[in-house]
Scaffold this motif. Structure first.
Motif, PDB file in Angstrom:
ATOM      1  N   SER A 103      10.951  13.095   8.133  1.00 13.98           N
ATOM      2  CA  SER A 103      10.061  13.985   7.391  1.00 13.98           C
ATOM      3  C   SER A 103       9.221  13.212   6.383  1.00 13.98           C
ATOM      4  CB  SER A 103      10.865  15.065   6.667  1.00 13.98           C
ATOM      5  OG  SER A 103      11.720  14.490   5.701  1.00 13.98           O
ATOM      6  N   THR A 104       8.179  13.864   5.902  1.00 15.40           N
ATOM      7  CA  THR A 104       7.284  13.289   4.903  1.00 15.40           C
ATOM      8  C   THR A 104       7.327  14.147   3.655  1.00 15.40           C
ATOM      9  OG1 THR A 104       5.797  12.367   6.567  1.00 15.40           O
ATOM     10  CG2 THR A 104       4.904  12.679   4.357  1.00 15.40           C
ATOM     11  N   HIS A 105       7.449  13.497   2.489  1.00 12.62           N
ATOM     12  CA  HIS A 105       7.465  14.202   1.210  1.00 12.62           C
ATOM     13  C   HIS A 105       6.144  13.934   0.491  1.00 12.62           C
ATOM     14  CE1 HIS A 105      11.804  15.478   0.719  1.00 12.62           C
ATOM     15  NE2 HIS A 105      11.807  14.815   1.859  1.00 12.62           N
ATOM     16  N   ILE A 106       5.499  15.009   0.072  1.00 13.18           N
ATOM     17  CA  ILE A 106       4.245  14.918  -0.674  1.00 13.18           C
ATOM     18  C   ILE A 106       4.473  15.535  -2.046  1.00 13.18           C
ATOM     19  CG2 ILE A 106       1.802  15.547  -0.736  1.00 13.18           C
ATOM     20  CD1 ILE A 106       1.945  15.953   2.298  1.00 13.18           C
ATOM     21  N   ILE A 107       4.148  14.781  -3.088  1.00 12.69           N
ATOM     22  CA  ILE A 107       4.237  15.281  -4.459  1.00 12.69           C
ATOM     23  C   ILE A 107       2.845  15.214  -5.063  1.00 12.69           C
ATOM     24  CG2 ILE A 107       5.330  15.026  -6.719  1.00 12.69           C
ATOM     25  CD1 ILE A 107       7.570  13.487  -5.352  1.00 12.69           C
ATOM     26  N   VAL A 108       2.348  16.349  -5.534  1.00  9.73           N
ATOM     27  CA  VAL A 108       1.008  16.398  -6.119  1.00  9.73           C
ATOM     28  C   VAL A 108       1.091  17.017  -7.511  1.00  9.73           C
ATOM     29  CG1 VAL A 108      -0.118  16.586  -3.858  1.00  9.73           C
ATOM     30  CG2 VAL A 108       0.475  18.665  -5.128  1.00  9.73           C
ATOM     31  N   PRO A 109       0.145  16.674  -8.395  1.00 10.58           N
ATOM     32  CA  PRO A 109       0.168  17.249  -9.743  1.00 10.58           C
ATOM     33  C   PRO A 109      -0.274  18.700  -9.742  1.00 10.58           C
ATOM     34  CG  PRO A 109      -1.772  15.872  -9.461  1.00 10.58           C
ATOM     35  CD  PRO A 109      -0.946  15.695  -8.223  1.00 10.58           C
ATOM     36  N   VAL A 110       0.346  19.480 -10.590  1.00 10.54           N
ATOM     37  CA  VAL A 110      -0.102  20.842 -10.883  1.00 10.54           C
ATOM     38  C   VAL A 110      -0.750  20.754 -12.258  1.00 10.54           C
ATOM     39  CG1 VAL A 110       0.595  23.240 -11.257  1.00 10.54           C
ATOM     40  CG2 VAL A 110       1.732  21.860  -9.497  1.00 10.54           C
ATOM     41  N   THR A 111      -2.054  20.727 -12.281  1.00 10.26           N
ATOM     42  CA  THR A 111      -2.770  20.383 -13.509  1.00 10.26           C
ATOM     43  C   THR A 111      -4.103  21.104 -13.591  1.00 10.26           C
ATOM     44  OG1 THR A 111      -3.643  18.507 -14.769  1.00 10.26           O
ATOM     45  CG2 THR A 111      -3.889  18.388 -12.422  1.00 10.26           C
ATOM     46  N   ASP A 112      -4.551  21.322 -14.825  1.00  9.50           N
ATOM     47  CA  ASP A 112      -5.864  21.919 -15.065  1.00  9.50           C
ATOM     48  C   ASP A 112      -6.518  21.176 -16.217  1.00  9.50           C
ATOM     49  OD1 ASP A 112      -8.032  23.838 -15.136  1.00  9.50           O
ATOM     50  OD2 ASP A 112      -7.057  24.662 -16.929  1.00  9.50           O
ATOM     51  N   ARG A 113      -7.683  20.590 -15.967  1.00 13.39           N
ATOM     52  CA  ARG A 113      -8.421  19.819 -16.976  1.00 13.39           C
ATOM     53  C   ARG A 113      -7.534  18.779 -17.650  1.00 13.39           C
ATOM     54  NH1 ARG A 113     -13.525  21.017 -18.184  1.00 13.39           N
ATOM     55  NH2 ARG A 113     -14.386  22.954 -17.359  1.00 13.39           N
ATOM     56  N   GLY A 114      -6.677  18.148 -16.870  1.00 14.10           N
ATOM     57  CA  GLY A 114      -5.841  17.076 -17.392  1.00 14.10           C
ATOM     58  C   GLY A 114      -4.565  17.544 -18.052  1.00 14.10           C
ATOM     59  N   ASP A 115      -4.389  18.864 -18.242  1.00  6.99           N
ATOM     60  CA  ASP A 115      -3.169  19.382 -18.855  1.00  6.99           C
ATOM     61  C   ASP A 115      -2.098  19.517 -17.776  1.00  6.99           C
ATOM     62  OD1 ASP A 115      -1.647  20.409 -21.041  1.00  6.99           O
ATOM     63  OD2 ASP A 115      -1.900  22.411 -20.197  1.00  6.99           O
ATOM     64  N   VAL A 116      -1.020  18.771 -17.918  1.00  4.38           N
ATOM     65  CA  VAL A 116       0.002  18.692 -16.880  1.00  4.38           C
ATOM     66  C   VAL A 116       0.991  19.843 -17.010  1.00  4.38           C
ATOM     67  CG1 VAL A 116       1.871  17.301 -15.937  1.00  4.38           C
ATOM     68  CG2 VAL A 116      -0.198  16.191 -16.771  1.00  4.38           C
ATOM     69  N   LEU A 117       1.065  20.684 -15.980  1.00  2.00           N
ATOM     70  CA  LEU A 117       2.041  21.763 -15.951  1.00  2.00           C
ATOM     71  C   LEU A 117       3.291  21.372 -15.189  1.00  2.00           C
ATOM     72  CD1 LEU A 117      -0.361  24.764 -15.231  1.00  2.00           C
ATOM     73  CD2 LEU A 117       0.421  23.900 -17.435  1.00  2.00           C
ATOM     74  N   GLY A 118       3.145  20.476 -14.224  1.00  2.00           N
ATOM     75  CA  GLY A 118       4.291  20.065 -13.420  1.00  2.00           C
ATOM     76  C   GLY A 118       3.820  19.418 -12.133  1.00  2.00           C
ATOM     77  N   VAL A 119       4.681  19.479 -11.119  1.00  2.00           N
ATOM     78  CA  VAL A 119       4.343  18.913  -9.821  1.00  2.00           C
ATOM     79  C   VAL A 119       4.725  19.900  -8.723  1.00  2.00           C
ATOM     80  CG1 VAL A 119       4.625  16.527 -10.584  1.00  2.00           C
ATOM     81  CG2 VAL A 119       6.570  17.729  -9.563  1.00  2.00           C
ATOM     82  N   LEU A 120       4.045  19.778  -7.608  1.00  2.00           N
ATOM     83  CA  LEU A 120       4.356  20.534  -6.400  1.00  2.00           C
ATOM     84  C   LEU A 120       4.876  19.538  -5.377  1.00  2.00           C
ATOM     85  CD1 LEU A 120       4.162  23.324  -4.945  1.00  2.00           C
ATOM     86  CD2 LEU A 120       1.899  22.615  -4.160  1.00  2.00           C
ATOM     87  N   GLU A 121       6.068  19.798  -4.852  1.00  2.00           N
ATOM     88  CA  GLU A 121       6.696  18.902  -3.885  1.00  2.00           C
ATOM     89  C   GLU A 121       6.852  19.631  -2.555  1.00  2.00           C
ATOM     90  OE1 GLU A 121      10.433  15.772  -3.560  1.00  2.00           O
ATOM     91  OE2 GLU A 121      10.536  17.416  -5.008  1.00  2.00           O
TER      92      GLU A 121
END
Length: 414
Positions: A103-121
């Protein structure tokens, strides 16, 4: 093997389903839609905690079950980010793609205008097409807006944001802070940080952006605990009221100071600085109410910004606050701080050296580096709030950044 593209979910359909769900289930809806869209085996949303040291897995995990059904798994987990892919994604705002077995794992930022809310995996079977990675990254950006909209109605996201319980003073104080600690725009990036995040009371920072100017403030109420938090509430309320009435900086300062002089107990006051930056010219106006001087990093050199000092807010009703001018040049970095960064316990902290060594970092990482440094210097026993606000000035015409990751990538590669 390259997987076939699956149909993209329509934005209108997604929004309709999100609005039809309870606010607490909004992330679940996105996870379900994303799992269907890209054929994911697992979808996780992990919130970044307020200290930036961990991500919190909320109960939004979607897993593939026998017979093709997808089941929610009720999970709550705190994961330290140091040295992990989560930390790289949070700091660089770039996707991380790794292969784990079949399998392949993709982690991307959950962000708006540089404000980091978390990540989506997201876990996918096999090797995904590059366009799938783009879809997942886009879903992370959409998810940021959905979280921002729905956190008004539930404590779930606020709870997930906290790595440790807040004191009452911290609860009051955090309501005074802007909902986003980082803001990226065409001419600037601004980021703030406060330590310790879960206790003490009295420090605040704030900002507001309009068509032609950025206004920001940093304040420090005398005292500690709930009394300081309440004093800060009165001061910030006065500053915001003046700003929202369209008053200039001197009048904003006077409004807040007069409110404190009239309504606070004798002898109580708040130090602070108010700043207004013209986004067209880079001309900054500053009011300095008895506060530690800001630092400027320009062309590799850190120096204090020489400002005249007026009395703190609340000391004397009717005080005529002076508005001072400061011209910003492209590449300037301004750092505003409270005296918690300079308390006796933090004597080992060299703020100027930390600014020099972090010159290539995004402002979000600069304030985090300074916050971490003061906690290390005090052995975690910080007896006063330590707050930092970092403004990077780029100049140039007003324009929106191409993406949230664009500015972060620029800083990461400098």
């Amino acid at each position: 093997m390259v997987r076939e593209r699956r149909p993209r979910v329509e934005l209108r359909t997604l929004l309709e389903r999100v609005e039809a769900a309870a606010p607490i289930a909004a992330v679940d809806v996105v996870a379900h839609e994303l799992s269907t869209m890209v054929g994911a085996l697992n979808v996780d949303f992990l919130m970044a905690d307020v200290d930036g040291e961990a991500v919190i897995r909320l109960d939004t995990r979607i897993t593939a079950a026998p017979g093709g059904r997808r089941n929610e798994v009720d999970r709550t987990e705190s994961i330290p980010v140091a040295g992990t892919a989560y930390e790289r994604v949070l700091r660089t705002q770039q996707a991380d793609v790794s292969t784990r077995g079949a399998s392949t794992h993709i982690i991307v930022p959950v962000t708006d205008r540089g404000d980091v809310l978390g990540v989506l995996e997201v876990e996918l079977p096999g090797q995904p097409d590059p366009s799938i990675v783009e879809d997942v990254a886009a879903a992370g950006h959409v998810l940021a807006y959905i979280v921002i909209a729905n956190r008004r109605y539930t404590d779930l996201f606020e709870w997930g944001h906290r790595g440790t319980p807040f004191s009452l003073a911290a609860e009051i104080q955090h309501r005074l802070l802007p909902s986003a600690y980082t803001c990226e725009a065409g001419q600037f990036t601004l980021a703030g940080c406060m330590e310790p995040a879960s206790s003490v009371g009295g420090d605040t920072f704030d900002y507001s952006l309009d068509r032609h100017s950025l206004q920001l403030s940093i304040t420090d109420a005398v005292g500690h605990d709930v009394a300081a938090a309440l004093l800060a509430t009165l001061c910030v309320g006065g500053l915001r009221n003046g700003r929202r009435r369209g008053l200039d900086l001197a009048a904003q300062a006077g409004t807040a100071s007069d409110a404190l002089a009239e309504k606070a107990l004798p002898g109580l006051f708040v130090t602070g600085q108010l700043v207004q930056v013209d986004l067209r010219t880079g001309q900054a106006l500053i009011v300095n109410a008895g506060h530690p001087l800001p630092l400027r990093l320009r062309a590799g050199r850190v120096e204090e910004v020489d400002l005249a000092v007026d009395v703190p807010f609340g000391v004397e009703a009717g005080w005529p606050y002076r508005v001072q001018e400061l011209q910003l040049l492209p590449g300037d970095r301004l750092v505003f701080q409270t005296d918690g960064m300079q308390e006796r316990n933090a004597a080992a902290l060299d703020v100027r050296e930390t600014l020099n060594t972090s010159a290539d970092l995004h402002p979000r990482e600069v304030v985090r580096a300074l916050g971490d440094a003061v906690m290390r210097a005090t052995g975690g026993e910080l007896h006063d709030d330590a707050t930092v606000l970092c403004l990077d000035w780029y100049g140039g015409p007003m324009r929106a950044r191409i993406s949230d990751g664009g500015a972060a990538a620029k800083h990461a590669s400098r």
